[in-house]
Enzyme design. Sequence first.
Site: not given
Ligand code: 13P
Length: 340
Positions: A177, A219, A263
């Site tokens: 991510e 991600k 967000g």
């Molecule tokens: P959000 O979808 O709230 O951005 O969170 C995803 C997430 O796992 C952040 O690490």
Amino acid sequence: MKAQAILETAQALVAGDKGLLAMDESTPTCDRRFAALGIPQTDEARRAYRELIVTTPNLGRCISGAILYDQTIHQETEAGIPFVKVLIDAGIIPGIKVDAGAKDLAGHPGEKVTEGLDGLRERLAQYAQMGARFAKWRAVIAVGNGIPSRGCIEANAQALARYAALCQEAGLVPVVEPEVLMDGDHTLARCAQITEEVLRAVFGQLAAQGVMLEAMILKPNMVVPGLACGTQPTADEVADATVKCLLRAVPAAVPGIAFLSGGQPSELASARLNAMNVRFKTRVPWALAFSFARAIQQPAMEIWRGEASNVPAAQQALFHRADCNRAARRGEYTAKMENA
Ligand code: 13P
């Protein structure tokens, strides 16, 4: 053996029209969201909230995997059933957040690097033993005057790749991510340019560390302008910019892309994911899926507010958001679903 298992897990996480549910907020993050709604910031409130999520009826119809936080993976329902078992019984693959958070990057004001590599091999072995089959590590890239720097991008990309290699060694699928943040007034074009640069760096490092691309999930953020940008695009424009960027930077060997919501309002996240699948589902090499935290949980948390009597309504709201995103994976989400 392990290679075959992680290949299958990666496929399963993005199979059909399901997606991931991130419920791995660290204690400070969870408490911040509770405080905003007047919910007590206690161990028991956090446990009860996570019980609400994992026991949501039919959640496994929409959710392939759930990402837990260290405290949560050790917890159980009020009736004494471990959350991991509740998820597995619901057909949901348990996952675990393994980074130790984003810390200030030395010499780079305003920029962060994610920590947590020390002792990670041992922690991954423990999580695998507890039933986790995939893991998550989040890097954050801030956008601003003169940032992100090359130093920040490279430090985060290398940490992501070292984490991913350790995950695969342990038999866990890495969810990689790199999040380009929405804070600021930058344009859609600038987000696209930075996201592409970040993804190129990440995949360069993943190759250098020998990570098997077929057994990981990416991600990323969607390509969107900063929250304070004067011009906000349509869902189709976000879909076009996002897929164009991914096509340039993400190898076809990766089985799935599961977006974070970052967000965005819940309904907008669904609409944008839907637009991507309507326009590109049959033309891209990877599944376009979701791995949302806020865009699935927020309406449910607002209904729950810490009251046991609100649990059924909150669970209904949680299922609804998961179901909307499932429809978005098929390109069948419509605003009408929100009023049904
Ligand atoms: P959000 O979808 O709230 O951005 O969170 C995803 C997430 O796992 C952040 O690490």
